[in-house]
Design a protein around this motif. Structure first.
Motif, PDB file in Angstrom:
ATOM      1  N   GLY A 169      -5.404  -2.350   2.837  1.00  0.00           N
ATOM      2  CA  GLY A 169      -6.430  -3.128   3.517  1.00  0.00           C
ATOM      3  C   GLY A 169      -5.957  -3.640   4.854  1.00  0.00           C
ATOM      4  N   GLY A 194       0.836  -1.206   0.000  1.00  0.00           N
ATOM      5  CA  GLY A 194       0.000   0.000   0.000  1.00  0.00           C
ATOM      6  C   GLY A 194       0.861   1.242   0.000  1.00  0.00           C
ATOM      7  N   GLY A 205       0.664   5.760   0.142  1.00  0.00           N
ATOM      8  CA  GLY A 205      -0.178   6.915   0.436  1.00  0.00           C
ATOM      9  C   GLY A 205       0.665   8.171   0.478  1.00  0.00           C
ATOM     10  N   ALA A 231      -5.439  -2.848   8.993  1.00  0.00           N
ATOM     11  CA  ALA A 231      -5.861  -2.043  10.139  1.00  0.00           C
ATOM     12  C   ALA A 231      -4.626  -1.533  10.873  1.00  0.00           C
ATOM     13  N   GLU A 235      -5.186   2.221   4.097  1.00  0.00           N
ATOM     14  CA  GLU A 235      -6.444   1.984   3.401  1.00  0.00           C
ATOM     15  C   GLU A 235      -6.206   1.211   2.106  1.00  0.00           C
ATOM     16  N   ARG A 292      -2.482   6.871   6.791  1.00  0.00           N
ATOM     17  CA  ARG A 292      -3.863   6.386   6.712  1.00  0.00           C
ATOM     18  C   ARG A 292      -4.233   5.985   5.283  1.00  0.00           C
ATOM     19  N   LYS A 293      -3.770   6.760   4.316  1.00  0.00           N
ATOM     20  CA  LYS A 293      -4.053   6.422   2.913  1.00  0.00           C
ATOM     21  C   LYS A 293      -3.344   5.134   2.502  1.00  0.00           C
TER      22      LYS A 293
END
Length: 326
Positions: free
Chosen positions: A68, A8, A10, A70, A65, A61-62
């Motif tokens: 996926g 991920g 962000g 937490a 997200e 946080r991005k």
């Protein structure tokens, strides 16, 4: 041994945009002069009451997200920054608190513009050792509060922002293939922030002498930067048995366009292999590579199996590279 795979990305930049035309109103400079020497048209500036930890948290946080994942699943937070909220505690600890996490390791890395790659190396090694399963790696800076707005040669270069990645331990051939870190402290006086530390503690005299602000000998930094960026990129290629044509996307530290183009030319990279966004964000130091990575990722410039080469140079001097199979 498991690899540290980026699952991920962000990024976050402040809303306020400061253009070259805005700077013309307060400095003896022009848009033409700035663009010709740096390739920068605008940069983002943190709002009053907006701090490095805020930018870092938003980027994190991005990334979470997209991954996926937490926040409570994170085992480690590493932040590359030289403009933390405080001298201590670490900005990583503030991000941890903002995310509502307790107990996992959290620390900062101070390697200037190489900070994100130094942080990536630290987190990757923890994952490879088996100590960590998921890590959050962030580069975040509010450099506009560490520059002298009376110095037209430096203040036009920098902007604020943050970028983040989530790493996960995974089997297979995707992930961080290698990291390469270097430093040469004999160059420290060419790019540094004199005060306020233990050498020049806080004082009215130091403030009058503008010691809290960044000092840079730009021409000398340029020469060493291009050479070092080229050498460490070649080191990363050779370590993985690759050549320049194997690279799908080269994401260098966004220092200025002249440095980026000179480095790419030395490596023999085509324009379409190089990701550049310094024109819109300026030099965001340790945040520049993860911001560019997230932008390229969200624009669909990266696909599974692509070979990515990250390359950075910063005060210290520090320089670093990382090879990643997406």
């Amino acid at each position: 041994m498991k690899k540290a795979r980026i699952i991920g990305t962000g990024s976050y930049v402040p809303e306020k945009v400061l253009t070259n035309f805005d700077l013309e109103k307060t400095l003896d400079t022009t848009d033409e002069w700035i663009v010709a020497r740096t390739g920068i048209h605008e940069r983002h500036v943190a709002a009053e009451g907006e701090f490095t930890s805020d930018l870092a948290t938003n980027a994190a946080r991005k990334a979470l997200e997209m991954a996926g994942v937490a926040a409570e699943e994170i085992d480690l937070i590493v932040v590359g920054t030289i403009t933390g909220d405080f001298p201590w505690p670490a900005t990583a600890c503030l991000v941890q608190s903002n995310l509502g996490i307790k107990g996992c390791a959290a620390f900062d890395v101070s390697a200037a513009c190489s900070g994100f790659l130094y942080a990536l190396d630290a987190a990757t090694k923890q994952i490879q050792s088996g100590a960590v399963k998921k890590a959050l790696v962030i580069g975040a800076e509010v450099l506009t509060r560490a520059i002298d707005w009376q110095d037209r040669n430096t203040c036009v270069l920098f902007g604020d922002g943050a970028g983040a990645v989530v790493l996960e331990a995974q089997e297979g051939d995707q992930g961080v293939l290698s990291t390469h870190l270097h430093a040469d402290g004999s160059y420290w006086e060419l790019l540094y922030q004199p005060g306020f530390g233990s050498r020049f503690p806080a004082s009215a005299e130091g403030l009058a002498e503008r010691l809290p602000f960044l000092k840079m000998q730009g021409n000398e930094v340029f020469k060493v930067a291009v050479r070092s960026l080229h050498e460490v990129a070649v080191e990363a290629l050779e370590a993985n048995g690759l050549v320049a044509s194997d690279i799908d996307l080269f994401i260098p530290h966004q220092a200025n366009r002249r440095i980026l183009e000179a480095t790419a030319k030395r490596l023999g990279l085509r324009d379409e292999q190089v990701y550049i966004n310094v024109d819109r964000f300026g030099n965001t130091s340790g945040a520049s590579i993860p911001i560019a990575l997230d932008e390229a990722n969200r624009l669909g410039r990266i696909k599974a199996g692509d070979m990515l080469l990250f390359d950075a140079f910063g005060g210290g001097f520090t320089w670093a590279a990382a090879m990643v199979r997406w």
